[in-house]
Design an enzyme around this catalytic site. Structure first.
Site, PDB file in Angstrom:
ATOM      1  N   GLU A   7     -55.266 -13.850  55.100  1.00 26.05           N
ATOM      2  CA  GLU A   7     -54.523 -14.764  54.236  1.00 26.05           C
ATOM      3  C   GLU A   7     -54.920 -14.583  52.784  1.00 26.05           C
ATOM      4  O   GLU A   7     -55.914 -13.926  52.477  1.00 26.05           O
ATOM      5  CB  GLU A   7     -54.708 -16.235  54.660  1.00 26.05           C
ATOM      6  CG  GLU A   7     -56.109 -16.786  54.447  1.00 26.05           C
ATOM      7  CD  GLU A   7     -56.149 -18.317  54.573  1.00 26.05           C
ATOM      8  OE1 GLU A   7     -55.114 -18.986  54.451  1.00 26.05           O
ATOM      9  OE2 GLU A   7     -57.257 -18.847  54.790  1.00 26.05           O
ATOM     10  N   ARG A  21     -55.950 -19.694  44.394  1.00 24.52           N
ATOM     11  CA  ARG A  21     -56.749 -20.667  43.641  1.00 24.52           C
ATOM     12  C   ARG A  21     -58.156 -20.127  43.483  1.00 24.52           C
ATOM     13  O   ARG A  21     -58.494 -19.073  44.007  1.00 24.52           O
ATOM     14  CB  ARG A  21     -56.812 -21.978  44.426  1.00 24.52           C
ATOM     15  CG  ARG A  21     -57.355 -21.760  45.826  1.00 24.52           C
ATOM     16  CD  ARG A  21     -57.679 -23.045  46.544  1.00 24.52           C
ATOM     17  NE  ARG A  21     -57.893 -22.838  47.966  1.00 24.52           N
ATOM     18  CZ  ARG A  21     -59.003 -22.424  48.527  1.00 24.52           C
ATOM     19  NH1 ARG A  21     -60.061 -22.130  47.794  1.00 24.52           N
ATOM     20  NH2 ARG A  21     -59.105 -22.270  49.834  1.00 24.52           N
TER      21      ARG A  21
HETATM   22  P1  ADP Z   1     -57.320 -21.013  58.196  1.00 25.33           P
HETATM   23  O1  ADP Z   1     -56.360 -20.993  57.040  1.00 25.33           O
HETATM   24  O2  ADP Z   1     -56.954 -22.025  59.244  1.00 25.33           O
HETATM   25  O3  ADP Z   1     -58.739 -21.100  57.757  1.00 25.33           O
HETATM   26  P2  ADP Z   1     -57.481 -18.114  58.621  1.00 25.33           P
HETATM   27  O4  ADP Z   1     -56.345 -17.255  58.933  1.00 25.33           O
HETATM   28  O5  ADP Z   1     -58.068 -18.015  57.244  1.00 25.33           O
HETATM   29  O6  ADP Z   1     -57.093 -19.646  58.970  1.00 25.33           O
HETATM   30  O7  ADP Z   1     -58.629 -17.871  59.661  1.00 25.33           O
HETATM   31  C1  ADP Z   1     -59.796 -18.643  59.668  1.00 25.33           C
HETATM   32  C2  ADP Z   1     -60.880 -17.963  60.458  1.00 25.33           C
HETATM   33  O8  ADP Z   1     -60.442 -17.757  61.827  1.00 25.33           O
HETATM   34  C3  ADP Z   1     -61.265 -16.578  59.958  1.00 25.33           C
HETATM   35  O9  ADP Z   1     -62.220 -16.612  58.906  1.00 25.33           O
HETATM   36  C4  ADP Z   1     -61.837 -15.999  61.230  1.00 25.33           C
HETATM   37  O10 ADP Z   1     -63.133 -16.562  61.433  1.00 25.33           O
HETATM   38  C5  ADP Z   1     -60.928 -16.533  62.338  1.00 25.33           C
HETATM   39  N1  ADP Z   1     -59.783 -15.629  62.613  1.00 25.33           N
HETATM   40  C6  ADP Z   1     -58.563 -15.636  61.999  1.00 25.33           C
HETATM   41  N2  ADP Z   1     -57.760 -14.659  62.468  1.00 25.33           N
HETATM   42  C7  ADP Z   1     -58.471 -14.002  63.419  1.00 25.33           C
HETATM   43  C8  ADP Z   1     -58.205 -12.879  64.296  1.00 25.33           C
HETATM   44  N3  ADP Z   1     -57.029 -12.239  64.295  1.00 25.33           N
HETATM   45  N4  ADP Z   1     -59.188 -12.491  65.148  1.00 25.33           N
HETATM   46  C9  ADP Z   1     -60.391 -13.137  65.171  1.00 25.33           C
HETATM   47  N5  ADP Z   1     -60.704 -14.183  64.389  1.00 25.33           N
HETATM   48  C10 ADP Z   1     -59.772 -14.634  63.520  1.00 25.33           C
END
Ligand code: ADP
Length: 449
Positions: free
Chosen positions: A288, A292
């Site tokens: 993502e 900000r």
């Molecule tokens: P949010 O916006 O809810 O924080 P993210 O997409 O940033 O969601 O993901 C948050 C966390 O979830 C990541 O830092 C990682 O720890 C875990 N994560 C996200 N996508 C994956 C994936 N495809 N495989 C394994 N872990 C994931």
């Protein structure tokens, strides 16, 4: 007209951080606060202060009408949203600009694009960023999900398009559980974000979280300021962050950083942004983009010497970035510990009156905090009360200094997670930089067991 007075639409350490950068540029500040924050440090230090509502954030720090009125009453010519609250609200950014107030943040259309994870992922792909294998967009039916999951291979992750803070996310180990977990993810997303759109991603087994700091001037020029490693997480919340990442070579940093900067240049991105990746076996996968300033931005400031808030204000004021890519050097190592008012091992929040406070000091030690002795930490907001950021010529020296600085911090009257940080800094895996996003939860589970 140049910016002369900034309204800071936030509280706590980040409100102070913005106030300090503004004052160093000769710009006045306007603090806004809820009734619970009348005695907060950000209110005390700002040139002007306006109360914008009762303690509940929905009625104060998220109250758009009251914040805009405060800006008009105090005659602010710019608004800085900090992080959290309204910082990634494209509508708010548009309203600010419609009132002829400068928005110290990205263009509203870019906030909107990156705020929806499905459009963010599509856009990132078009801009040449490597993606986690997954569904090309939103997935609506279970049959479609089954087909895509079979292609990418189990385990898969169901994620909410409007997700944040790890909510609406479900790991699906095998096909038989897909239908149930997908409907759970949808209903969780519906109640948390009012949007039950979900998509699928390959679930990576043991990745690191590595993010790149980017900066654009809004006119097609963009730079990167290297990466931060934020793999030490509990429930997807970062606990300790470091720059540079212990696993990246400078050639990899330059290559991936340039991919990110080129993407931002192509977008015409304005202001500070963070492109988050999971990293496994030398490969990056975009997850993502945050449009900000991040909590952990000081570790980047420590190793590059660039004041990111100052750059944000300059760019919002129509000025160019003060540094070029060639001028940016990555020197030494920095680590940030997030200090929260909570039990160090059960994580139960611990608001209340701080009876004694002493901040660590000395060479290369930075404490960003609104704490003071006698301050009452209100129960209504995030539990983070301070950030301790330490720099060293090498990672080893940084860690020695960090241990020394943690030992100097005094916060009495409430519980803090300082003992957790101290315990982590005794762990060989942490000392060796050998940890993934799973490490902390496994370590905590072992301690309990
Ligand atoms: P949010 O916006 O809810 O924080 P993210 O997409 O940033 O969601 O993901 C948050 C966390 O979830 C990541 O830092 C990682 O720890 C875990 N994560 C996200 N996508 C994956 C994936 N495809 N495989 C394994 N872990 C994931």
């Amino acid at each position: 007209m140049a910016i002369t007075r900034i309204l800071i639409a936030n509280r706590g350490e980040i409100a102070l951080r913005i106030h300090r950068a503004a004052h160093e540029m000769g710009i006045e500040t306007v603090a806004v606060h809820s009734t619970a924050d009348a005695d907060a440090m950000h209110v005390r230090l700002a040139d002007h202060a306006v109360c914008i509502g009762p303690p509940a954030a929905g009625e104060s720090y998220l109250n758009v009408a009251n914040i805009i009125s405060a800006a008009e009453i105090a005659q602010a010519d710019a608004i800085h949203p900090g992080y959290g609250f309204l910082s990634e609200n494209a509508k708010f950014a548009e309203i600010v600009e419609a009132h002829d107030i400068k928005w110290i943040g990205p263009k509203p259309e870019h906030i909107r694009t990156m705020g929806d994870k499905v459009t963010a992922k599509t856009t990132a792909g078009e801009l040449g960023l490597p993606l986690v294998p997954g569904s090309p967009g939103a997935v609506s039916t279970v049959d479609e999900a089954k087909r895509i999951a079979a292609e990418i291979g189990y385990p898969v992750l169901v994620k909410a398009a409007s997700g944040g803070g790890g909510r609406g996310m479900k790991v699906v180990p095998e096909e038989s559980q897909l239908e149930t977990l997908m409907s759970q993810a949808k209903s969780e997303a519906k109640s948390a974000f009012g949007d039950d759109t979900v998509y699928l991603e390959k679930y990576l087994g043991n990745p690191r979280h590595i993010e790149f700091q980017v900066f654009g001037d809004g006119n097609g020029n963009a730079i990167h300021l290297g990466e931060r490693d934020c793999s030490l997480q509990r429930r997807h919340q970062k606990v300790l962050e470091e720059a540079p990442s212990p696993v990246l070579s400078s050639a990899e940093r330059d290559r991936m950083g340039q991919v990110c900067a080129d993407a931002m240049a192509a977008m015409g991105y304005r202001g500070a942004g963070t492109i988050e990746f999971l990293w496994e076996n030398g490969e990056f996968f975009f997850i993502e983009m945050n449009t900000r300033l991040q909590v952990e931005h000081p570790v980047t400031e420590a190793i590059t010497g660039v004041d990111l808030v100052r750059e944000q204000i300059r760019v919002a004021d129509g000025k160019p970035l003060s540094v070029t890519q060639d001028e940016i050097r990555f020197e030494g190592h920095a680590i940030e510990c997030r200090i929260n008012a909570e039990d160090p091992f059960t994580f139960a929040p611990s608001p209340g009156k701080v009876s004694a406070y002493h901040a660590a000091g000395g060479m290369h030690v930075r404490v960003d905090s609104g704490l003071y002795a006698g301050y009452s930490i209100p129960p209504y907001y995030d539990s983070m009360i301070a950030k301790l950021i330490v720099y060293g010529r090498t990672r080893e020296r940084c860690i020695m200094r960090l241990k020394r600085a943690l030992g100097e911090m005094v916060v009495e009257g409430v519980k803090t997670n300082i003992p957790l940080h101290q315990a982590l800094l005794e762990e060989p895996d942490i000392l060796n930089g050998d940890y993934s996003i799973k490490w902390l939860e496994e370590w905590l589970a072992e301690r309990e067991g």
